[in-house]
Design a protein around this motif. Structure first.
Motif, PDB file in Angstrom:
ATOM      1  N   PRO A 176       0.840  -1.205   0.000  1.00 37.68           N
ATOM      2  CA  PRO A 176       0.000   0.000   0.000  1.00 37.68           C
ATOM      3  C   PRO A 176       0.870   1.249   0.000  1.00 37.68           C
ATOM      4  O   PRO A 176       1.895   1.300   0.657  1.00 37.68           O
ATOM      5  CB  PRO A 176      -0.813  -0.117   1.304  1.00 37.68           C
ATOM      6  N   GLY A 177       0.443   2.244  -0.773  1.00 39.62           N
ATOM      7  CA  GLY A 177       1.203   3.486  -0.832  1.00 39.62           C
ATOM      8  C   GLY A 177       2.099   3.569  -2.038  1.00 39.62           C
ATOM      9  O   GLY A 177       2.709   4.605  -2.284  1.00 39.62           O
ATOM     10  N   GLN A 178       2.256   2.478  -2.800  1.00 41.10           N
ATOM     11  CA  GLN A 178       3.084   2.547  -3.999  1.00 41.10           C
ATOM     12  C   GLN A 178       2.530   1.588  -5.037  1.00 41.10           C
ATOM     13  O   GLN A 178       1.734   0.711  -4.737  1.00 41.10           O
ATOM     14  CB  GLN A 178       4.537   2.209  -3.692  1.00 41.10           C
ATOM     15  N   THR A 179       2.960   1.793  -6.288  1.00 39.01           N
ATOM     16  CA  THR A 179       2.569   0.899  -7.364  1.00 39.01           C
ATOM     17  C   THR A 179       3.813   0.199  -7.880  1.00 39.01           C
ATOM     18  O   THR A 179       4.779   0.856  -8.280  1.00 39.01           O
ATOM     19  CB  THR A 179       1.903   1.690  -8.512  1.00 39.01           C
ATOM     20  N   ASN A 180       3.832  -1.106  -7.829  1.00 36.22           N
ATOM     21  CA  ASN A 180       4.960  -1.891  -8.339  1.00 36.22           C
ATOM     22  C   ASN A 180       4.612  -2.466  -9.704  1.00 36.22           C
ATOM     23  O   ASN A 180       3.434  -2.647 -10.024  1.00 36.22           O
ATOM     24  CB  ASN A 180       5.288  -3.034  -7.376  1.00 36.22           C
TER      25      ASN A 180
ATOM     26  N   GLY B 241       5.823   4.044   4.570  1.00 33.05           N
ATOM     27  CA  GLY B 241       6.077   3.467   5.890  1.00 33.05           C
ATOM     28  C   GLY B 241       6.335   1.970   5.871  1.00 33.05           C
ATOM     29  O   GLY B 241       7.269   1.495   6.533  1.00 33.05           O
ATOM     30  N   PRO B 242       5.530   1.178   5.128  1.00 28.58           N
ATOM     31  CA  PRO B 242       5.775  -0.269   5.127  1.00 28.58           C
ATOM     32  C   PRO B 242       7.187  -0.621   4.672  1.00 28.58           C
ATOM     33  O   PRO B 242       7.778  -1.572   5.156  1.00 28.58           O
ATOM     34  CB  PRO B 242       4.723  -0.800   4.150  1.00 28.58           C
ATOM     35  N   ILE B 243       7.718   0.143   3.728  1.00 27.27           N
ATOM     36  CA  ILE B 243       9.072  -0.127   3.234  1.00 27.27           C
ATOM     37  C   ILE B 243      10.095   0.306   4.279  1.00 27.27           C
ATOM     38  O   ILE B 243      11.087  -0.385   4.523  1.00 27.27           O
ATOM     39  CB  ILE B 243       9.332   0.610   1.913  1.00 27.27           C
ATOM     40  N   LEU B 244       9.857   1.460   4.915  1.00 25.19           N
ATOM     41  CA  LEU B 244      10.763   1.919   5.977  1.00 25.19           C
ATOM     42  C   LEU B 244      10.917   0.839   7.030  1.00 25.19           C
ATOM     43  O   LEU B 244      12.022   0.506   7.464  1.00 25.19           O
ATOM     44  CB  LEU B 244      10.218   3.196   6.615  1.00 25.19           C
ATOM     45  N   VAL B 308      10.003  -6.204  -3.109  1.00 31.25           N
ATOM     46  CA  VAL B 308       9.177  -5.057  -2.688  1.00 31.25           C
ATOM     47  C   VAL B 308       9.121  -3.933  -3.703  1.00 31.25           C
ATOM     48  O   VAL B 308       8.405  -2.966  -3.509  1.00 31.25           O
ATOM     49  CB  VAL B 308       9.634  -4.449  -1.341  1.00 31.25           C
ATOM     50  N   GLY B 309       9.913  -4.044  -4.770  1.00 30.13           N
ATOM     51  CA  GLY B 309       9.842  -2.982  -5.770  1.00 30.13           C
ATOM     52  C   GLY B 309      11.052  -2.067  -5.753  1.00 30.13           C
ATOM     53  O   GLY B 309      10.951  -0.892  -6.101  1.00 30.13           O
ATOM     54  N   PHE B 310      12.206  -2.580  -5.362  1.00 25.38           N
ATOM     55  CA  PHE B 310      13.457  -1.822  -5.429  1.00 25.38           C
ATOM     56  C   PHE B 310      13.829  -1.508  -6.846  1.00 25.38           C
ATOM     57  O   PHE B 310      13.473  -2.216  -7.773  1.00 25.38           O
ATOM     58  CB  PHE B 310      14.617  -2.713  -4.962  1.00 25.38           C
ATOM     59  N   SER B 311      14.699  -0.510  -6.992  1.00 26.65           N
ATOM     60  CA  SER B 311      15.341  -0.292  -8.279  1.00 26.65           C
ATOM     61  C   SER B 311      16.318  -1.431  -8.548  1.00 26.65           C
ATOM     62  O   SER B 311      16.845  -2.049  -7.619  1.00 26.65           O
ATOM     63  CB  SER B 311      16.124   1.024  -8.236  1.00 26.65           C
ATOM     64  N   THR B 312      16.556  -1.667  -9.817  1.00 21.51           N
ATOM     65  CA  THR B 312      17.472  -2.742 -10.195  1.00 21.51           C
ATOM     66  C   THR B 312      18.881  -2.534  -9.644  1.00 21.51           C
ATOM     67  O   THR B 312      19.490  -3.480  -9.150  1.00 21.51           O
ATOM     68  CB  THR B 312      17.499  -2.904 -11.725  1.00 21.51           C
ATOM     69  N   PRO B 313      19.465  -1.316  -9.691  1.00 23.23           N
ATOM     70  CA  PRO B 313      20.810  -1.143  -9.130  1.00 23.23           C
ATOM     71  C   PRO B 313      20.885  -1.566  -7.662  1.00 23.23           C
ATOM     72  O   PRO B 313      21.869  -2.190  -7.241  1.00 23.23           O
ATOM     73  CB  PRO B 313      21.064   0.360  -9.277  1.00 23.23           C
ATOM     74  N   LEU B 314      19.863  -1.261  -6.903  1.00 25.60           N
ATOM     75  CA  LEU B 314      19.873  -1.634  -5.491  1.00 25.60           C
ATOM     76  C   LEU B 314      19.833  -3.154  -5.345  1.00 25.60           C
ATOM     77  O   LEU B 314      20.522  -3.747  -4.512  1.00 25.60           O
ATOM     78  CB  LEU B 314      18.671  -0.997  -4.797  1.00 25.60           C
ATOM     79  N   GLN B 315      19.011  -3.786  -6.174  1.00 26.94           N
ATOM     80  CA  GLN B 315      18.943  -5.246  -6.117  1.00 26.94           C
ATOM     81  C   GLN B 315      20.289  -5.850  -6.485  1.00 26.94           C
ATOM     82  O   GLN B 315      20.719  -6.839  -5.892  1.00 26.94           O
ATOM     83  CB  GLN B 315      17.861  -5.767  -7.066  1.00 26.94           C
ATOM     84  N   ILE B 316      20.972  -5.248  -7.454  1.00 26.00           N
ATOM     85  CA  ILE B 316      22.276  -5.766  -7.859  1.00 26.00           C
ATOM     86  C   ILE B 316      23.265  -5.650  -6.707  1.00 26.00           C
ATOM     87  O   ILE B 316      24.023  -6.583  -6.415  1.00 26.00           O
ATOM     88  CB  ILE B 316      22.790  -5.033  -9.119  1.00 26.00           C
ATOM     89  N   TRP B 317      23.266  -4.503  -6.017  1.00 21.47           N
ATOM     90  CA  TRP B 317      24.156  -4.356  -4.872  1.00 21.47           C
ATOM     91  C   TRP B 317      23.931  -5.464  -3.847  1.00 21.47           C
ATOM     92  O   TRP B 317      24.873  -6.115  -3.397  1.00 21.47           O
ATOM     93  CB  TRP B 317      23.982  -2.991  -4.189  1.00 21.47           C
ATOM     94  N   PHE B 318      22.659  -5.657  -3.470  1.00 23.88           N
ATOM     95  CA  PHE B 318      22.400  -6.639  -2.424  1.00 23.88           C
ATOM     96  C   PHE B 318      22.728  -8.047  -2.891  1.00 23.88           C
ATOM     97  O   PHE B 318      23.122  -8.895  -2.106  1.00 23.88           O
ATOM     98  CB  PHE B 318      20.955  -6.527  -1.931  1.00 23.88           C
ATOM     99  N   ALA B 373      20.892 -14.668  -6.040  1.00 17.99           N
ATOM    100  CA  ALA B 373      20.670 -14.302  -7.442  1.00 17.99           C
ATOM    101  C   ALA B 373      19.232 -13.821  -7.556  1.00 17.99           C
ATOM    102  O   ALA B 373      18.302 -14.622  -7.668  1.00 17.99           O
ATOM    103  CB  ALA B 373      20.912 -15.513  -8.337  1.00 17.99           C
ATOM    104  N   PHE B 374      19.039 -12.500  -7.522  1.00 15.22           N
ATOM    105  CA  PHE B 374      17.677 -12.014  -7.282  1.00 15.22           C
ATOM    106  C   PHE B 374      16.643 -12.419  -8.327  1.00 15.22           C
ATOM    107  O   PHE B 374      15.481 -12.562  -7.991  1.00 15.22           O
ATOM    108  CB  PHE B 374      17.657 -10.506  -6.997  1.00 15.22           C
ATOM    109  N   PRO B 375      16.993 -12.629  -9.596  1.00  5.37           N
ATOM    110  CA  PRO B 375      15.938 -13.126 -10.482  1.00  5.37           C
ATOM    111  C   PRO B 375      15.383 -14.474 -10.033  1.00  5.37           C
ATOM    112  O   PRO B 375      14.194 -14.742 -10.211  1.00  5.37           O
ATOM    113  CB  PRO B 375      16.641 -13.256 -11.841  1.00  5.37           C
TER     114      PRO B 375
END
Lengths: 229, 546, 38
Positions: A176-180, B241-244, B308-318, B373-375
């Motif tokens: 909730p709060g974002q669109t993925n 907030g949920p992501i935080l 959760v919908g991270f950017s790809t660069p962040l996923q690559i780092w992790f 391997a995130f994929p």
């Protein structure tokens, strides 16, 4: 420990559930690469462990002699630090080469808006679908045409959920709060099922997903019918 | 191999006080360690019973042994109990007992604070468990308690869970501070850091990680408590907030898995050299790898959040950081096997557990590569593949490393030997049960079974679930056998000498159990194996005459 | 009883670690506030 060297045998059945699209095929390719590497390591290192355990066991009647008190070997340390680094770099590189296929929908993809809530997923067609603004005839059963990239915009109106149809590709959280976004393209017609993959409360276990993939001809008829509603 | 104790005949003042009150008021690290052991193993049993209930419910599709509501509480409390009431504090149990002995000290830096950490553990556990009795039922949002679900969860179970965790967090933090001060300020002369036993090294790093990560979890949970009860909205969706929450939660909770694992590795590093009759191969490398794992462990938390919908660069780092942790872990495994290589291995029960640990932990480490391997992770995350993975890396620590340590140090702590035949039989039952329970879960995840489901409808998953359920009962039986052995041997076990194993570190120099003041005198400390050096000198003197 | 220098060293280190932990806790709450209101 040998009993679970049945791992290689089990692995043949443990592939992705009938990958049915380019995204899941790419994932399957990466999976097989990792499987090959990990099975090799398992056999080599597990074998070394087992061999050492058996070969250097004290047996009854063995003379009571202290073995050579070797403290270490810098060369070995460097070697068995470097080798895993190289293997993991190679695996990462292969994975990265395939990331785009898994994550990025082609530009002309058909859009579907996914709404997650406790405890169902419902859909609304969007751009490039021929039924923009319409819901599927059964709102919780997504119908899509075969051989067509589908881009999902996924959101939730209450708690975290996750949309996952194993055969079609990667999962994506509905927060909730974002669109993925997520995408898939089905290679074959048929009905593919999945379920919510982020614990969301009492009804989590029965929050199912159904995707019906139809031929292009059937799809045209279907959207025509939707447009008339 | 056994050698006599190097303690003076016990004077009256050297005999420990008896009676329950002396235990309640004790500040002796050995007694506190034993109280920690009893408490943590009690919670292990409770968490284990919850696991059996879970497995009974999942034994076949469409089962109705427990309601969805109860099931959600069961898996929440199973995970919470195992992590916070068993594995994390059981390391403190062994650390409490052993660290002062291993460094040649008389007690911990702060004996009274030490007692306080124990009582806080017990109190925190009781607060958390009180939620089963009142407040509307126990917490039910998973041990991860993600908002918004955890903000919305009705009743006060989650509030008691949070408060209980805060109390446990304080217990853990003051314990950690105590260990760090003890290890850095109270080592006996000659006990340089580079001569410390690996277990003590591991407890040092365990403690430092707790000091860094613990407060962040406390902050995250405080905000959750406030959102639930005081009208705040830290975790509201509109500001992500949920992501935080997930970032803050996993910033602690990924390092905590190494908090749990590293002392287990330390135990293996103690056991393998003794029973291979060789020094630890690559002592320095093993120390570096502990530090490397701890450091890298703080950089990988996002691999729990790949979907959760991270950017790809962040996923690559992790991904890269998570793969990187495999390197020092591999180094440890290679050094352990290198210790065994060309040794003269005695398969006493501790060594059986240690060798099993190495092999099974490796399986868990390898399944981790898939998850890094995130994929692939985007396929298997939140499925039973993850449940398999973390039980192979995290379940092996208490079941094999800790039980190995228990068998190894039991004679020192109790003054008795365990029944060897029973211990070996229990080991094999545990080994078989453990693998039956968790190996099929790899396939279940790959076949699409998500985790945290109170039931399932797909009959194709029946067989694997049935095997897993039977395995859980086999595992439980083996654990019961171990617990019986421990309790029974207290009364009938053979009297243990100071050093029944021919070991290397200082705890084996004093009697079994040690006198309250630990040591009457200490041997010279000139390497990481003071007792080995002493034996060698004694043998040389015997050969050459006085 | 511990000798004075060791006891003092222990106290100093314990206080430093305790303060560090408290600061991290506060920093976490600060992050929460900033994300919510910043």
């Amino acid at each position: 420990m040998l009993a679970f060297g049945a791992a290689p045998a089990a692995a043949d059945t443990a592939t992705f559930q009938h990958p049915a699209g380019p995204a899941s095929h790419a994932m399957d390719d990466i999976y097989r690469a990792v499987l090959g590497v990990t099975m090799t390591i398992f056999v080599l290192v597990g074998g070394w462990l087992l061999y050492s355990a058996l070969r250097f066991r004290v047996k009854r009647g063995d003379p009571d002699i202290e073995p050579p008190q070797v403290h270490g070997s810098t060369r070995l340390e460097l070697g068995w630090t470097l080798a895993p680094v190289l293997v993991l770099v190679a695996l990462s590189a292969y994975t990265l080469a395939n990331v785009g296929t898994v994550k990025d929908a082609p530009g002309n993809a058909m859009v579907v808006n996914v709404k997650a809530q406790q405890f169902s997923f419902t859909y609304l067609y969007g751009a490039n679908s021929g039924a923009s603004g319409k819901a599927p005839s059964t709102p919780s059963r997504l119908v899509v045409p075969v051989h067509t990239p589908v881009k999902l915009y996924v959101r939730s109106i209450d708690v975290n959920h996750d949309w996952w149809v194993p055969a079609l590709g990667p999962k994506i959280d509905a927060i909730p709060g974002q669109t993925n976004t997520d995408w898939f393209e089905a290679d074959e017609t048929g009905t593919f099922t999945g379920q919510c993959a982020e614990f969301c409360g009492l009804g989590h276990a029965t929050m199912t997903i159904t995707v019906k993939v139809v031929s292009k001809a059937d799809w045209n008829a279907y959207t025509a019918k939707l447009q008339r509603t | 191999m056994a050698t006599e104790a190097h303690t003076a005949p016990h004077a009256a003042s050297a005999r420990p006080a008896t009676g329950a009150w002396s235990w309640v008021t004790t500040v002796d690290h050995k007694r506190i360690g034993i109280m920690y052991l009893y408490t943590t193993f009690f919670f292990f049993a409770v968490g284990g019973l919850m696991a059996l209930a879970i497995r009974l419910q999942l034994e076949h599709a469409n089962n109705q042994v427990v309601s969805a509501e109860s099931y959600d509480r069961l898996f929440t409390m199973h995970g919470t109990t195992m992590i916070f009431l068993f594995v994390v504090p059981v390391m403190a149990a062994f650390g409490n007992y052993l660290v002062p002995l291993q460094i040649g000290a008389r007690d911990m830096a702060f004996p009274r604070l030490n007692a306080a950490s124990f009582w806080l553990l017990l109190f925190g556990g009781m607060v958390m468990y009180s939620s089963f009795l009142w407040g509307g039922g126990a917490a039910d949002a998973g041990w991860t308690a993600y908002p918004p679900l955890s903000v919305l969860s009705p009743g006060h179970g989650l509030d008691l869970w949070i408060v209980g965790l805060h109390i446990l967090g304080i217990s853990s933090l003051i314990g950690a501070i105590n260990f760090i001060c003890t290890i850095h300020n109270m080592r006996a002369p000659g006990m340089r850091l580079t001569r410390m036993p690996l277990f003590t090294w591991a407890i040092d790093v365990y403690s430092i990680m707790i000091v860094i990560a613990g407060p962040v979890l406390a902050g995250a949970l405080t905000m959750l408590l406030m959102d639930r009860n005081y009208g705040t909205s830290f975790y509201q969706p509109a500001t992500h907030g949920p992501i935080l929450y997930q970032h803050l939660f996993w910033f602690y909770s990924h390092p905590v898995v190494y908090v749990m694992a590293l002392p287990g590795f330390g135990m293996i590093s103690e056991i393998v050299p003794v029973f291979s009759r060789k020094p630890l191969f690559g002592y320095k490398a093993l120390v570096y790898s502990i530090v490397a794992i701890a450091f890298l462990g703080f950089l990988v938390w996002g691999h729990h959040m790949f979907a959760v919908g991270f950017s790809t660069p962040l996923q690559i780092w992790f991904m890269i950081a998570s793969m990187a942790i495999g390197v020092p872990t591999g180094v440890k495994i290679f050094n352990w096997i290198g210790t065994m290589w060309m040794g003269r291995i005695r398969f006493e029960p501790p060594m059986l557990y240690a060798v099993a640990f190495i092999g099974l932990f490796m399986i868990g480490g390898l399944s981790g590569i898939f998850l890094a391997a995130f994929p692939i992770d985007l396929y298997v995350t939140d499925s039973y593949f993850v449940v398999a993975h973390f039980h192979y890396v995290l379940g092996t620590v208490p079941v094999f490393a800790v039980l190995g340590g228990l068998h190894y140090w039991y004679p020192k702590m109790s003054g008795r030997m365990l029944d060897r035949a029973l211990a070996v039989r229990a080991f094999w039952i545990i080994f078989i049960g453990f693998n039956m329970t968790f190996f099929p879960m790899h396939d279940l995840g790959l076949s699409g079974m998500p985790r945290r489901v109170s039931t399932y409808t797909n009959n194709a998953w029946d067989t694997a679930n049935l095997i897993s359920t039977i395995g859980a009962f086999v595992l439980g039986t083996g654990v019961l056998m171990v617990l019986w052995n421990c309790i029974h041997s207290l009364r009938v076990g053979r009297i243990a000498p100071a050093d029944p194993w021919g070991a290397n570190s200082l705890e084996w120099y004093t009697s079994s159990p040690p006198p309250p003041h630990n040591f009457d005198e200490l041997p010279p400390i000139r390497s990481e194996r003071p007792l080995y050096d002493l034996r060698r000198e004694a043998a040389a003197t015997a050969v050459t005459g006085d | 009883m511990l000798d004075k220098p060791t006891a003092n060293r222990n106290l100093a280190l314990a206080l430093k670690l305790g303060i560090f932990a408290a600061l991290l806790f506060a920093a976490t709450l600060l992050v929460g506030v900033l994300v919510r209101y910043g």
